[in-house]
Design a protein around this motif. Structure first.
Motif, PDB file in Angstrom:
ATOM      1  N   GLN A 140       0.821  -1.206   0.000  1.00 32.57           N
ATOM      2  CA  GLN A 140       0.000   0.000   0.000  1.00 32.57           C
ATOM      3  C   GLN A 140       0.857   1.258   0.000  1.00 32.57           C
ATOM      4  N   ASN A 141       0.274   2.336  -0.552  1.00 27.92           N
ATOM      5  CA  ASN A 141       0.861   3.657  -0.390  1.00 27.92           C
ATOM      6  C   ASN A 141       0.676   4.080   1.063  1.00 27.92           C
ATOM      7  N   PRO A 142       1.716   4.622   1.733  1.00 23.31           N
ATOM      8  CA  PRO A 142       1.606   4.932   3.167  1.00 23.31           C
ATOM      9  C   PRO A 142       0.594   6.035   3.472  1.00 23.31           C
ATOM     10  N   ILE A 143       0.226   6.853   2.474  1.00 23.00           N
ATOM     11  CA  ILE A 143      -0.714   7.945   2.712  1.00 23.00           C
ATOM     12  C   ILE A 143      -2.125   7.549   2.269  1.00 23.00           C
ATOM     13  N   SER A 144      -2.297   7.175   1.002  1.00 20.86           N
ATOM     14  CA  SER A 144      -3.627   6.884   0.461  1.00 20.86           C
ATOM     15  C   SER A 144      -4.110   5.487   0.811  1.00 20.86           C
ATOM     16  N   LYS A 145      -3.215   4.591   1.188  1.00 16.90           N
ATOM     17  CA  LYS A 145      -3.517   3.200   1.536  1.00 16.90           C
ATOM     18  C   LYS A 145      -4.017   2.378   0.338  1.00 16.90           C
ATOM     19  N   GLU A 146      -3.933   2.932  -0.863  1.00 16.12           N
ATOM     20  CA  GLU A 146      -4.321   2.150  -2.030  1.00 16.12           C
ATOM     21  C   GLU A 146      -3.168   1.223  -2.434  1.00 16.12           C
ATOM     22  N   ILE A 147      -3.511   0.133  -3.141  1.00 20.54           N
ATOM     23  CA  ILE A 147      -2.492  -0.823  -3.579  1.00 20.54           C
ATOM     24  C   ILE A 147      -1.735  -0.205  -4.752  1.00 20.54           C
ATOM     25  N   VAL A 148      -0.434   0.000  -4.581  1.00 15.90           N
ATOM     26  CA  VAL A 148       0.374   0.640  -5.619  1.00 15.90           C
ATOM     27  C   VAL A 148       1.371  -0.319  -6.252  1.00 15.90           C
ATOM     28  N   SER A 149       1.637  -1.444  -5.595  1.00 12.83           N
ATOM     29  CA  SER A 149       2.583  -2.408  -6.151  1.00 12.83           C
ATOM     30  C   SER A 149       2.333  -3.760  -5.505  1.00 12.83           C
ATOM     31  N   VAL A 150       2.974  -4.775  -6.058  1.00 13.81           N
ATOM     32  CA  VAL A 150       2.843  -6.124  -5.492  1.00 13.81           C
ATOM     33  C   VAL A 150       4.163  -6.858  -5.672  1.00 13.81           C
ATOM     34  N   LEU A 151       4.592  -7.514  -4.602  1.00 14.15           N
ATOM     35  CA  LEU A 151       5.789  -8.353  -4.635  1.00 14.15           C
ATOM     36  C   LEU A 151       5.345  -9.794  -4.797  1.00 14.15           C
ATOM     37  N   CYS A 152       5.932 -10.491  -5.768  1.00 10.77           N
ATOM     38  CA  CYS A 152       5.609 -11.907  -5.982  1.00 10.77           C
ATOM     39  C   CYS A 152       6.863 -12.739  -5.724  1.00 10.77           C
ATOM     40  N   ILE A 153       6.758 -13.664  -4.765  1.00 11.29           N
ATOM     41  CA  ILE A 153       7.884 -14.544  -4.415  1.00 11.29           C
ATOM     42  C   ILE A 153       7.556 -15.950  -4.907  1.00 11.29           C
ATOM     43  N   CYS A 154       8.473 -16.537  -5.672  1.00 11.86           N
ATOM     44  CA  CYS A 154       8.270 -17.863  -6.258  1.00 11.86           C
ATOM     45  C   CYS A 154       9.148 -18.884  -5.533  1.00 11.86           C
ATOM     46  N   GLU A 155       8.537 -19.983  -5.165  1.00 12.94           N
ATOM     47  CA  GLU A 155       9.278 -21.042  -4.473  1.00 12.94           C
ATOM     48  C   GLU A 155       8.884 -22.396  -5.045  1.00 12.94           C
ATOM     49  N   GLU A 156       9.891 -23.219  -5.338  1.00  7.47           N
ATOM     50  CA  GLU A 156       9.602 -24.551  -5.872  1.00  7.47           C
ATOM     51  C   GLU A 156       8.907 -25.395  -4.809  1.00  7.47           C
ATOM     52  N   ASP A 157       7.868 -26.115  -5.224  1.00  2.00           N
ATOM     53  CA  ASP A 157       7.086 -26.914  -4.276  1.00  2.00           C
ATOM     54  C   ASP A 157       7.819 -28.197  -3.891  1.00  2.00           C
ATOM     55  N   THR A 158       7.798 -28.504  -2.596  1.00  2.00           N
ATOM     56  CA  THR A 158       8.369 -29.768  -2.111  1.00  2.00           C
ATOM     57  C   THR A 158       7.344 -30.578  -1.323  1.00  2.00           C
ATOM     58  N   LEU A 159       6.178 -29.979  -1.053  1.00  2.00           N
ATOM     59  CA  LEU A 159       5.218 -30.653  -0.177  1.00  2.00           C
ATOM     60  C   LEU A 159       3.919 -31.037  -0.882  1.00  2.00           C
ATOM     61  N   ILE A 160       3.425 -30.183  -1.767  1.00  2.00           N
ATOM     62  CA  ILE A 160       2.125 -30.454  -2.386  1.00  2.00           C
ATOM     63  C   ILE A 160       2.173 -31.740  -3.203  1.00  2.00           C
ATOM     64  N   LYS A 161       3.320 -31.970  -3.879  1.00  2.00           N
ATOM     65  CA  LYS A 161       3.462 -33.220  -4.637  1.00  2.00           C
ATOM     66  C   LYS A 161       3.358 -34.421  -3.711  1.00  2.00           C
ATOM     67  N   ASN A 162       4.013 -34.313  -2.540  1.00  2.00           N
ATOM     68  CA  ASN A 162       3.936 -35.396  -1.558  1.00  2.00           C
ATOM     69  C   ASN A 162       2.520 -35.582  -1.052  1.00  2.00           C
ATOM     70  N   GLU A 163       1.804 -34.453  -0.848  1.00  2.00           N
ATOM     71  CA  GLU A 163       0.421 -34.547  -0.387  1.00  2.00           C
ATOM     72  C   GLU A 163      -0.430 -35.289  -1.414  1.00  2.00           C
ATOM     73  N   PHE A 164      -0.197 -35.001  -2.700  1.00  2.00           N
ATOM     74  CA  PHE A 164      -0.970 -35.668  -3.743  1.00  2.00           C
ATOM     75  C   PHE A 164      -0.633 -37.156  -3.795  1.00  2.00           C
ATOM     76  N   ARG A 165       0.661 -37.469  -3.659  1.00  2.00           N
ATOM     77  CA  ARG A 165       1.061 -38.885  -3.642  1.00  2.00           C
ATOM     78  C   ARG A 165       0.440 -39.609  -2.448  1.00  2.00           C
ATOM     79  N   ASN A 166       0.440 -38.922  -1.292  1.00  2.00           N
ATOM     80  CA  ASN A 166      -0.187 -39.528  -0.111  1.00  2.00           C
ATOM     81  C   ASN A 166      -1.682 -39.735  -0.327  1.00  2.00           C
ATOM     82  N   LEU A 167      -2.325 -38.770  -1.019  1.00  2.00           N
ATOM     83  CA  LEU A 167      -3.745 -38.916  -1.325  1.00  2.00           C
ATOM     84  C   LEU A 167      -3.989 -40.190  -2.147  1.00  2.00           C
ATOM     85  N   ILE A 168      -3.151 -40.421  -3.159  1.00  2.00           N
ATOM     86  CA  ILE A 168      -3.306 -41.604  -4.004  1.00  2.00           C
ATOM     87  C   ILE A 168      -3.110 -42.876  -3.184  1.00  2.00           C
TER      88      ILE A 168
END
Length: 591
Positions: free
Chosen positions: A279-307
Motif C-alpha cells: 500500500q501507499n503509506p498515505i492513500s492506503k491504495e495498492i500501488v505495487s505487489v511483490l511476488c515470491i516464487c518457491e519450488e514446491d516440495t510438499l504439495i506433490k507429496n500430499e498428492f502422492r499420499n492422497l493416491i
C-alpha cells in the motif's frame, strides 16, 4: 439369486469407494489451503524482515550523513536566495554528498532527494539535472512530512523512480527547512530475497500510478505485465525475468487489489507463488505487489499420499466387502440347502441315520461362514487404528509438527495392527486345519482360548463379556479338534443370539469354566440370557427343534453337538436352567 447379490454388493462398494475417495480428497484440499496459507505468512515475514533492515539502514544514513551541521547549514541557505544562488548551493550540496552517495550505493541506496518546505524538488542525487518541479501533486509522502514535520516511510512511485522511501523532516536551529528522502529500489529487495532466502521474485507496479506520476521521458522505463493493471520495470525485467503465469491474469489482478497477501500453486511448473500487495503509506491504495516464487516440495507429496491412502482405503473396503460377500453367499447357500432339507429331513431320518454325516458337513460350512463373520469384526478395530495413524501422520506433516517420536509412534501402531491382522489370518488357518478327521491330544484350556480369540471381537461388538474360570493345571483331552470347536461355537453362538434377542439385559455375559474331575474333564458354558422355557427343556437336543424363527435357526446345531459329544467323543452333554440363564456342560474323558 447370486447375480442380484453381486449387483447389490458392487453398487454399494462403488458408492462407498466414491465416498472414501471424496473424503480423502476433501482433506487433501484443506491441507493444500493450509499449506498455501503457511507459505503466504512465511514470505510476508521474509518481506517484512528485509523492509525493516532497509529502514534501519536509512535511519543510519540520515543520522550519520544527512542530519549533520554542515549539510543542514548548506541546505538552509536555499530558503533565502534567488534561483541563481540556489544553483550555486545545489552544486555545493551535491559536492558535499557526492562521494558519500557513491559509497552508500553499495548498500542498495537508490535515491537521496532534498525537498524545500514548499515541496519543490531541490536536489536529486541520482538525477542532479532534474530539479525545481513541484512535488505536491505527485509525492504525498513529501507533502505529508513538510506539512506535519513528521517522519514517514513506505513504497511510492516518483517522477523518475519508484522505491521504498524513508522521508525525514530537516530542522536547522529549531526551524523546519525542508525534507530529505532516502530510498531503496525494488531491485534491491529482489536481490536480497534471492541472496538471503534463495527464492526467485519479481515486482509489479500499478499502471495508473505510473501513468499519472512519472515524467513522460521516463515512462519507457516500464513495460506491460501479464496483469492488465500492472507494469514491470524494464531494468528489473532484464535482470529478473519472471516466471509467466498460466492462471487468468485478470482474476489475479482483482485478488491483488483486495489488498490481502495470498499464494497459488502452479501444477505444471511445480511452483508456489506468493503475492504480497503493498500500500501507499498515505492513500492506503495498492500501488505495487511483490511476488515470491518457491519450488514446491510438499504439495506433490500430499498428492502422492492422497493416491496411496485412497488406494489403501478402497483395498481395505474391498477386503471387508469380500469377507461379507463370502459370508452372504455361504449363508444363502446354507439357507437354500436348509429349505431343501426341511422337505426331506423327516423322511431321511426314518430311512437312514447315515445322512447325519452330510448334515454335519453342512454345519461345518456354516461354522466356517460364522468364523468369517467373527474375523470381519476382529478386523474393524485394527483397520480403524491403521486409518487413524496414517491420518495422524498426514496432519502432523501438514502442520510441520512431525517429530521423530510422533513418526515412530504412529508407524509402530500401524505395524502392530498389521501384525495383529496377520495373526488373525493364522488363527483362522489353524481353525480350518483343525477340521480333520483324526483325533489329537490337546490342552483343553489352550484350544478354548484360541477359539475365543477368533470370536471375541464380534462378542465385544454386542457388548457381551466372556468370563473364564479355568483350572490352573493343564488339562489334556484326546478329541477331534474341529468337531470340538464346532460344538463350542454352536453353544456360544446360541448364547449370543439369546442375549441379543433379550435387549433389556444390561450386563450381558457368558462364563466358561474348565474343571478337573476324578474321571473326566468338565467344560461348562453359562449365560445370563434368561434360560430355556421349561416346556422346551426336554426337546432341546432333538433334531430340527428350534425356538428361533425359521429364517434364523434350523434346529440342528444342538442336535449335532449332542451327536458329536456322545457318539464320537464318548462324553456327555447336558444343560441346566440357572437363576439368570442356561448352563451347558460337557464331560470329556481325560487323556
Amino acid at each position: 439369486m447370486y447375480k442380484s447379490i453381486v449387483i447389490k454388493f458392487v453398487f454399494l462398494f462403488i458408492i462407498l469407494s466414491i465416498a472414501i475417495i471424496g473424503f480423502f480428497y476433501s482433506n487433501y484440499k484443506i491441507s493444500i489451503e493450509k499449506l498455501l496459507e503457511t507459505k503466504t505468512n512465511k514470505h510476508f515475514l521474509e518481506y517484512k524482515a528485509i523492509y525493516d533492515k532497509q529502514k534501519d539502514i536509512a535511519n543510519i544514513i540520515f543520522n550519520t550523513e544527512i542530519n549533520t551541521p554542515t549539510i543542514l547549514k548548506t541546505f538552509n541557505k536555499a530558503n533565502f536566495v534567488d534561483e541563481d544562488e540556489k544553483t550555486f548551493i545545489r552544486k555545493e550540496l551535491y559536492k558535499l554528498l557526492e562521494e558519500k552517495y557513491k559509497k552508500l550505493k553499495k548498500y542498495n541506496l537508490r535515491q537521496l532527494h532534498f525537498h524545500l518546505p514548499n515541496n519543490e524538488s531541490f536536489l536529486r542525487m541520482h538525477r542532479p539535472s532534474k530539479f525545481g518541479d513541484d512535488l505536491s501533486s505527485f509525492r504525498a509522502t513529501v507533502k505529508y512530512v513538510n506539512e506535519n514535520k513528521k517522519y514517514i516511510h513506505g513504497f511510492e512511485e516518483g517522477r523518475v523512480y519508484n522505491g521504498f522511501r524513508f522521508v525525514y523532516p530537516l530542522n536547522y536551529k529549531n526551524k523546519h527547512i525542508g525534507s530529505v528522502e532516502v530510498s531503496f529500489s525494488s531491485l534491491a529487495l529482489i536481490n536480497t530475497i534471492k541472496n538471503t532466502y534463495n527464492n526467485e521474485s519479481y515486482f509489479l507496479i500499478r499502471k495508473s500510478i505510473v501513468d499519472s506520476k512519472v515524467f513522460e521521458d521516463e515512462k519507457d522505463n516500464y513495460a506491460q505485465s501479464p496483469h492488465k493493471d500492472f507494469y514491470y520495470e524494464k531494468k528489473l525485467l532484464s535482470k529478473n525475468k519472471p516466471v509467466s503465469l498460466t492462471n487468468d491474469a485478470e482474476d489475479l489482478t482483482q485478488k491483488i487489489l483486495e489488498g490481502k497477501s495470498f499464494s497459488i500453486f502452479i501444477k505444471d511448473k511445480n511452483l508456489i507463488k506468493s503475492f504480497i500487495p503493498i500500500q501507499n503509506p498515505i492513500s492506503k491504495e495498492i500501488v505495487s505487489v511483490l511476488c515470491i516464487c518457491e519450488e514446491d516440495t510438499l504439495i506433490k507429496n500430499e498428492f502422492r499420499n492422497l493416491i496411496i491412502i485412497s488406494i489403501a482405503g478402497v483395498f481395505a473396503l474391498a477386503l471387508i466387502f469380500y469377507l461379507f460377500f463370502m459370508q452372504k453367499i455361504t449363508n444363502e447357500k446354507l439357507r437354500k440347502t436348509n429349505k431343501d432339507l426341511d422337505r426331506r429331513i423327516e423322511l431321511e431320518i426314518r430311512r437312514n441315520r447315515k445322512k447325519d454325516v452330510s448334515l454335519l458337513k453342512q454345519s461345518k460350512m456354516a461354522s466356517v461362514a460364522e468364523m468369517l463373520n467373527h474375523i470381519a469384526h476382529q478386523w474393524r478395530q485394527p483397520l480403524n487404528v491403521i486409518s487413524t495413524s496414517s491420518s495422524g501422520l498426514i496432519i502432523h506433516k501438514e502442520m510441520e509438527s512431525l517429530d521423530d517420536e510422533t513418526f515412530y509412534l504412529l508407524t509402530k501402531s500401524i505395524e502392530n495392527q498389521a501384525k495383529y491382522l496377520s495373526r488373525t489370518i493364522e488363527n483362522f488357518r489353524e481353525f480350518l486345519n483343525d477340521h480333520e478327521e483324526s483325533k489329537k491330544r490337546i490342552v483343553l484350556q489352550n484350544k478354548i482360548d484360541e477359539t475365543i480369540k477368533i470370536i471375541k471381537a464380534s462378542f465385544d461388538y454386542e457388548h457381551i463379556e466372556i468370563i473364564k474360570d479355568y483350572e490352573k493345571e493343564d488339562l489334556y483331552v484326546t478329541v477331534n479338534v474341529g468337531d470340538l470347536i464346532q460344538v463350542i461355537l454352536n453353544i456360544l453362538n446360541n448364547a449370543r443370539d439369546i442375549l441379543i434377542k433379550n435387549n433389556e439385559i444390561n450386563n450381558r455375559k457368558i462364563e466358561i469354566s474348565i474343571k478337573h474331575r476324578k474321571e473326566n474333564i468338565l467344560l461348562c458354558i453359562e449365560d445370563n440370557g434368561g434360560g430355556v422355557p421349561e416346556k422346551f427343556a426336554e426337546k432341546i437336543f432333538d433334531p430340527y427343534f428350534t425356538t428361533k424363527h425359521e429364517s434364523i435357526g434350523t434346529g440342528i446345531s444342538l442336535y449335532l453337538c449332542y451327536e458329536i459329544i456322545t457318539n464320537q467323543e464318548r462324553g456327555k452333554i447336558y444343560f441346566k436352567n440357572k437363576r439368570d440363564g442356561a448352563k451347558f456342560c460337557i464331560e470329556l474323558p481325560k487323556s
